[in-house]
Write a protein that holds these residues in place. Structure first.
Motif, PDB file in Angstrom:
ATOM      1  N   ARG A  65       8.860   6.349  27.539  1.00 59.49           N
ATOM      2  CA  ARG A  65       9.021   7.019  28.835  1.00 59.49           C
ATOM      3  C   ARG A  65       7.766   7.791  29.252  1.00 59.49           C
ATOM      4  N   GLU A 114      14.466  15.268  33.885  1.00 63.64           N
ATOM      5  CA  GLU A 114      13.858  14.857  32.622  1.00 63.64           C
ATOM      6  C   GLU A 114      14.507  15.571  31.441  1.00 63.64           C
ATOM      7  N   ARG A 116      17.623  16.554  31.312  1.00 66.87           N
ATOM      8  CA  ARG A 116      18.919  15.913  31.123  1.00 66.87           C
ATOM      9  C   ARG A 116      18.754  14.573  30.385  1.00 66.87           C
ATOM     10  N   TRP A 117      17.723  13.819  30.744  1.00 71.08           N
ATOM     11  CA  TRP A 117      17.493  12.537  30.055  1.00 71.08           C
ATOM     12  C   TRP A 117      17.265  12.772  28.567  1.00 71.08           C
ATOM     13  N   GLU A 120      20.517  13.828  26.780  1.00 68.40           N
ATOM     14  CA  GLU A 120      21.435  12.708  26.588  1.00 68.40           C
ATOM     15  C   GLU A 120      20.956  11.768  25.486  1.00 68.40           C
TER      16      GLU A 120
END
Length: 241
Positions: A65, A114, A116-117, A120
């Protein structure tokens, strides 16, 4: 809506959930519990670091990412490569390189999406480690679960009681700036990424005051271990998101 404060663990083992805001003093309390009282401490931050070890699936996802942005010693990329366009890199990342956690922090604390990504990605792995360690320590009378995002991640149901390491908000800010060498803006962004201490106080069974006196902190930890949990201000059903 999902309940804000979930039911507690009701098994025979005493499971102390140790939480608080960033730089409130959780590590100091955990050290007292481990070194002076001999209790096993399961550290969510440590499990998160393990999850992002070089060549781990989560580390590969982070490198996929963000690429060069999270490599040790990497400088900020040119504007065309910053977030807002495609995250993918033109060249495969070196999967054996450790992730620069400070650089990753600058990315995710500046962008809620970002953050939150990343949560998770990492939180399920941390839950798995907690489950495995709790099974390994099933015979221990008491276990401490140190989880900064205990309520935010919905992990309070693993605990029979929750302790909040508490301090004044200005102390929290000053400690964070001094500890991590952050600007005030950066420190406030990290504090604002968590629930404020005021929101957590009514949800816990015990508050451990940490306002700068090591002896008082030691006494507070000892009293919390010996005494019964204090009642929460609100029952779980009265507190919702």
């Amino acid at each position: 809506m999902e309940e804000l404060n979930r039911p507690r663990w009701s098994g025979r083992q005493r499971r102390i959930g140790l939480t608080g805001g960033i730089a409130s003093g959780k590590s100091s309390v955990a050290r007292l519990l481990a070194e002076r009282h001999g209790l096993p401490v399961l550290d969510a931050d440590g499990f998160a670091r393990e999850a992002l070890a070089p060549r781990s699936p989560a580390a590969l996802a982070v490198l996929e990412r963000y690429g060069e942005r999270v490599r040790p010693g990497a400088e900020d990329p040119p504007p065309a490569e910053k977030l807002g366009g495609s995250h993918r890199q033109d060249h495969p990342p070196d999967t054996g390189v450790a992730i620069d956690r400070a650089a990753l922090g600058r990315i995710v604390f500046a962008d809620a999406l970002e953050r939150r990504w990343l949560e998770e990605l990492v939180h399920p792995l941390v839950r798995q480690r907690f489950s495995a360690e709790l099974e390994r320590l099933a015979a221990a009378p008491t276990v401490v679960l140190m989880v900064p995002l205990l309520f935010e991640a919905g992990l309070e149901s693993l605990c029979s009681e929750v302790w909040l390491v508490d301090c004044d908000e200005h102390q929290q800010l000053e400690r964070l700036i001094g500890r991590d060498r952050l600007s005030e803006v950066e420190a406030r962004a990290r504090i604002d990424a968590q629930w404020p201490l005021a929101r957590k106080r009514p949800l816990v069974e015990r508050r451990i005051e940490n306002r700068g006196n090591p002896e008082a902190l030691d006494d507070a930890v000892r009293a919390a271990l010996q005494g019964p949990p204090e009642a929460r201000t609100h029952p779980p059903s009265d507190r919702r998101r």
